[in-house]
Motif scaffolding. Structure first.
Motif, PDB file in Angstrom:
ATOM      1  N   ILE A  17       0.860  -1.181   0.000  1.00 50.71           N
ATOM      2  CA  ILE A  17       0.000   0.000   0.000  1.00 50.71           C
ATOM      3  C   ILE A  17       0.894   1.229   0.000  1.00 50.71           C
ATOM      4  O   ILE A  17       1.859   1.314   0.771  1.00 50.71           O
ATOM      5  CB  ILE A  17      -0.915   0.013   1.240  1.00 50.71           C
ATOM      6  N   ASP A  18       0.615   2.157  -0.879  1.00 52.63           N
ATOM      7  CA  ASP A  18       1.414   3.374  -0.991  1.00 52.63           C
ATOM      8  C   ASP A  18       1.133   4.275   0.208  1.00 52.63           C
ATOM      9  O   ASP A  18       0.029   4.795   0.373  1.00 52.63           O
ATOM     10  CB  ASP A  18       1.049   4.099  -2.295  1.00 52.63           C
ATOM     11  N   ALA A  19       2.127   4.458   1.063  1.00 56.25           N
ATOM     12  CA  ALA A  19       1.961   5.261   2.275  1.00 56.25           C
ATOM     13  C   ALA A  19       2.559   6.653   2.137  1.00 56.25           C
ATOM     14  O   ALA A  19       2.880   7.304   3.137  1.00 56.25           O
ATOM     15  CB  ALA A  19       2.602   4.539   3.463  1.00 56.25           C
ATOM     16  N   ASP A  20       2.676   7.125   0.909  1.00 53.61           N
ATOM     17  CA  ASP A  20       3.181   8.480   0.689  1.00 53.61           C
ATOM     18  C   ASP A  20       2.141   9.488   1.187  1.00 53.61           C
ATOM     19  O   ASP A  20       1.013   9.530   0.695  1.00 53.61           O
ATOM     20  CB  ASP A  20       3.458   8.705  -0.802  1.00 53.61           C
ATOM     21  N   GLY A  21       2.524  10.289   2.159  1.00 51.52           N
ATOM     22  CA  GLY A  21       1.579  11.207   2.792  1.00 51.52           C
ATOM     23  C   GLY A  21       1.047  12.267   1.859  1.00 51.52           C
ATOM     24  O   GLY A  21      -0.129  12.647   1.935  1.00 51.52           O
ATOM     25  N   THR A  22       1.887  12.749   0.953  1.00 51.67           N
ATOM     26  CA  THR A  22       1.454  13.812   0.029  1.00 51.67           C
ATOM     27  C   THR A  22       0.383  13.305  -0.923  1.00 51.67           C
ATOM     28  O   THR A  22      -0.650  13.937  -1.120  1.00 51.67           O
ATOM     29  CB  THR A  22       2.652  14.345  -0.766  1.00 51.67           C
ATOM     30  N   ARG A  23       0.607  12.132  -1.529  1.00 50.83           N
ATOM     31  CA  ARG A  23      -0.366  11.588  -2.465  1.00 50.83           C
ATOM     32  C   ARG A  23      -1.681  11.249  -1.761  1.00 50.83           C
ATOM     33  O   ARG A  23      -2.771  11.430  -2.300  1.00 50.83           O
ATOM     34  CB  ARG A  23       0.209  10.347  -3.154  1.00 50.83           C
ATOM     35  N   CYS A  24      -1.590  10.746  -0.520  1.00 57.34           N
ATOM     36  CA  CYS A  24      -2.791  10.411   0.250  1.00 57.34           C
ATOM     37  C   CYS A  24      -3.605  11.662   0.559  1.00 57.34           C
ATOM     38  O   CYS A  24      -4.819  11.679   0.427  1.00 57.34           O
ATOM     39  CB  CYS A  24      -2.386   9.712   1.547  1.00 57.34           C
ATOM     40  N   ALA A  25      -2.905  12.742   0.931  1.00 49.27           N
ATOM     41  CA  ALA A  25      -3.592  13.991   1.263  1.00 49.27           C
ATOM     42  C   ALA A  25      -4.212  14.620   0.022  1.00 49.27           C
ATOM     43  O   ALA A  25      -5.339  15.139   0.069  1.00 49.27           O
ATOM     44  CB  ALA A  25      -2.626  14.956   1.929  1.00 49.27           C
ATOM     45  N   GLN A  26      -3.493  14.582  -1.094  1.00 46.83           N
ATOM     46  CA  GLN A  26      -4.007  15.194  -2.318  1.00 46.83           C
ATOM     47  C   GLN A  26      -5.217  14.430  -2.863  1.00 46.83           C
ATOM     48  O   GLN A  26      -6.177  15.026  -3.349  1.00 46.83           O
ATOM     49  CB  GLN A  26      -2.889  15.241  -3.372  1.00 46.83           C
ATOM     50  N   ALA A  27      -5.171  13.107  -2.792  1.00 47.54           N
ATOM     51  CA  ALA A  27      -6.232  12.303  -3.395  1.00 47.54           C
ATOM     52  C   ALA A  27      -7.480  12.229  -2.518  1.00 47.54           C
ATOM     53  O   ALA A  27      -8.609  12.235  -3.036  1.00 47.54           O
ATOM     54  CB  ALA A  27      -5.711  10.894  -3.678  1.00 47.54           C
ATOM     55  N   PHE A  28      -7.295  12.155  -1.185  1.00 50.46           N
ATOM     56  CA  PHE A  28      -8.450  11.908  -0.307  1.00 50.46           C
ATOM     57  C   PHE A  28      -8.610  12.919   0.831  1.00 50.46           C
ATOM     58  O   PHE A  28      -9.646  12.937   1.492  1.00 50.46           O
ATOM     59  CB  PHE A  28      -8.344  10.505   0.297  1.00 50.46           C
ATOM     60  N   GLY A  29      -7.574  13.733   1.086  1.00 48.52           N
ATOM     61  CA  GLY A  29      -7.676  14.715   2.168  1.00 48.52           C
ATOM     62  C   GLY A  29      -7.386  14.161   3.547  1.00 48.52           C
ATOM     63  O   GLY A  29      -7.735  14.772   4.560  1.00 48.52           O
ATOM     64  N   PHE A  30      -6.742  12.973   3.619  1.00 49.46           N
ATOM     65  CA  PHE A  30      -6.387  12.368   4.905  1.00 49.46           C
ATOM     66  C   PHE A  30      -4.866  12.308   5.058  1.00 49.46           C
ATOM     67  O   PHE A  30      -4.131  12.260   4.062  1.00 49.46           O
ATOM     68  CB  PHE A  30      -6.948  10.943   5.015  1.00 49.46           C
ATOM     69  N   ARG A  31      -4.418  12.278   6.295  1.00 48.84           N
ATOM     70  CA  ARG A  31      -3.003  12.075   6.589  1.00 48.84           C
ATOM     71  C   ARG A  31      -2.727  10.596   6.789  1.00 48.84           C
ATOM     72  O   ARG A  31      -3.540   9.893   7.398  1.00 48.84           O
ATOM     73  CB  ARG A  31      -2.569  12.805   7.866  1.00 48.84           C
ATOM     74  N   GLY A  52      -2.825   4.306   3.681  1.00 46.90           N
ATOM     75  CA  GLY A  52      -2.295   4.821   2.426  1.00 46.90           C
ATOM     76  C   GLY A  52      -3.256   4.606   1.280  1.00 46.90           C
ATOM     77  O   GLY A  52      -4.462   4.443   1.482  1.00 46.90           O
ATOM     78  N   VAL A  53      -2.702   4.587   0.065  1.00 45.10           N
ATOM     79  CA  VAL A  53      -3.499   4.521  -1.158  1.00 45.10           C
ATOM     80  C   VAL A  53      -3.085   3.314  -1.991  1.00 45.10           C
ATOM     81  O   VAL A  53      -1.905   2.972  -2.082  1.00 45.10           O
ATOM     82  CB  VAL A  53      -3.323   5.815  -1.983  1.00 45.10           C
ATOM     83  N   ARG A  54      -4.082   2.676  -2.600  1.00 46.47           N
ATOM     84  CA  ARG A  54      -3.825   1.617  -3.581  1.00 46.47           C
ATOM     85  C   ARG A  54      -5.035   1.486  -4.491  1.00 46.47           C
ATOM     86  O   ARG A  54      -6.174   1.498  -4.019  1.00 46.47           O
ATOM     87  CB  ARG A  54      -3.539   0.279  -2.907  1.00 46.47           C
ATOM     88  N   ASP A  55      -4.760   1.384  -5.796  1.00 47.43           N
ATOM     89  CA  ASP A  55      -5.817   1.193  -6.798  1.00 47.43           C
ATOM     90  C   ASP A  55      -6.897   2.266  -6.702  1.00 47.43           C
ATOM     91  O   ASP A  55      -8.084   1.983  -6.871  1.00 47.43           O
ATOM     92  CB  ASP A  55      -6.456  -0.194  -6.648  1.00 47.43           C
ATOM     93  N   GLY A  56      -6.507   3.500  -6.402  1.00 45.86           N
ATOM     94  CA  GLY A  56      -7.465   4.598  -6.350  1.00 45.86           C
ATOM     95  C   GLY A  56      -8.386   4.566  -5.150  1.00 45.86           C
ATOM     96  O   GLY A  56      -9.433   5.222  -5.142  1.00 45.86           O
ATOM     97  N   LYS A  57      -8.029   3.805  -4.144  1.00 44.10           N
ATOM     98  CA  LYS A  57      -8.848   3.717  -2.928  1.00 44.10           C
ATOM     99  C   LYS A  57      -8.006   4.093  -1.716  1.00 44.10           C
ATOM    100  O   LYS A  57      -6.783   3.921  -1.712  1.00 44.10           O
ATOM    101  CB  LYS A  57      -9.403   2.299  -2.745  1.00 44.10           C
ATOM    102  N   LEU A  58      -8.688   4.595  -0.682  1.00 43.99           N
ATOM    103  CA  LEU A  58      -8.036   4.903   0.588  1.00 43.99           C
ATOM    104  C   LEU A  58      -8.122   3.676   1.488  1.00 43.99           C
ATOM    105  O   LEU A  58      -9.195   3.126   1.695  1.00 43.99           O
ATOM    106  CB  LEU A  58      -8.723   6.087   1.275  1.00 43.99           C
TER     107      LEU A  58
END
Length: 239
Positions: A17-31, A52-58
């Motif tokens: 699971i992609d745990a990059d904080g910037t991408r998670c915040a930009q895509a879903f607004g969560f830390r 984190g993020v995977r396959d366009g899901k939080l």
């Protein structure tokens, strides 16, 4: 990247699971690492941590679980759909509500019918447990106090206390809820119709104990407005 165990369809059990904080915040607004609390549904009261993020899901991992689950939608949609709130905000709100309750605590020194002076808790949240508030006025619709008024004062010793009209001391009510108190004592707000009286208790003393029978008579006279003659007929002493 973080690795979580999850099961969905025929996906492999161990997946990154992609745990990059910037991408998670930009895509879903969560830390990443943000702790959320469920406030509804079967998970109410439990918490989950954003992974984190995977396959366009939080994705998040519920507290105490090794499995990750996903959410879809933006932050507002996810919070609303699943009844989620930020844990820090939740704890802050609880603290604010507790401070408000404590600030609203009010004690009234009151003379009781026993002759003692006690501090009665007139706080709104305490009196509300009985369905009343300090200062509420009620009228007796039966019994020896029929037609008299009483004013709620507060709570002491796990009981609700009031001062009856023309009385110098406060007395407590039987019952733990508004319905019980109103029915047991025949109390209503001024101008309201009287409640239905509770069924009259029947004396079932198998040993015909004189003390119990006399106490039963007193209850009939006090709570049901019976005359001494009527009470004696309801609970006669054995020959």
């Amino acid at each position: 990247k973080l690795q979580f165990l999850y099961f969905i369809g025929h996906m492999p059990a161990d997946t990154d699971i992609d745990a990059d904080g910037t991408r998670c915040a930009q895509a879903f607004g969560f830390r990443v690492g943000e702790k959320l609390r469920y406030t509804k549904g079967s998970l109410k009261g439990s918490t989950t941590i954003v992974a984190g993020v995977r396959d366009g899901k939080l994705w998040s991992c519920d507290n105490g679980s090794s499995e990750a689950t996903f959410f879809t939608g933006d932050r507002a949609q996810i919070l609303a759909s699943y009844g989620l709130v930020n844990e820090d905000d939740y704890q802050r709100q609880l603290a604010e509500e507790r401070e408000k309750r404590e600030a609203a605590v009010t004690f009234i020194d009151t003379l009781l019918t026993t002759g003692r002076v006690e501090s009665l808790d007139a706080s709104p949240h305490v009196c509300a447990k009985f369905g009343f508030q300090s200062g509420d006025e009620l009228v007796y619709t039966r019994g020896p106090l029929k037609g008299k008024r009483t004013v709620i004062i507060g709570v002491h010793g796990g009981k609700l206390w009031s001062r009856d009209e023309h009385s110098t001391g406060a007395s407590f009510f039987l019952g733990k809820s508004k319905a019980e108190i109103q029915q047991e004592h025949g109390l209503v707000p001024p101008g309201s119709s009287p409640p239905a009286p509770p069924p009259q208790p029947v004396c079932t003393c198998l040993r015909r104990n004189k003390k119990k029978i006399l106490a039963h008579r007193q209850k009939l006279m006090l709570h049901y407005g019976l005359t001494p003659e009527q009470a004696e007929a309801k609970a006669p002493l054995p020959l």
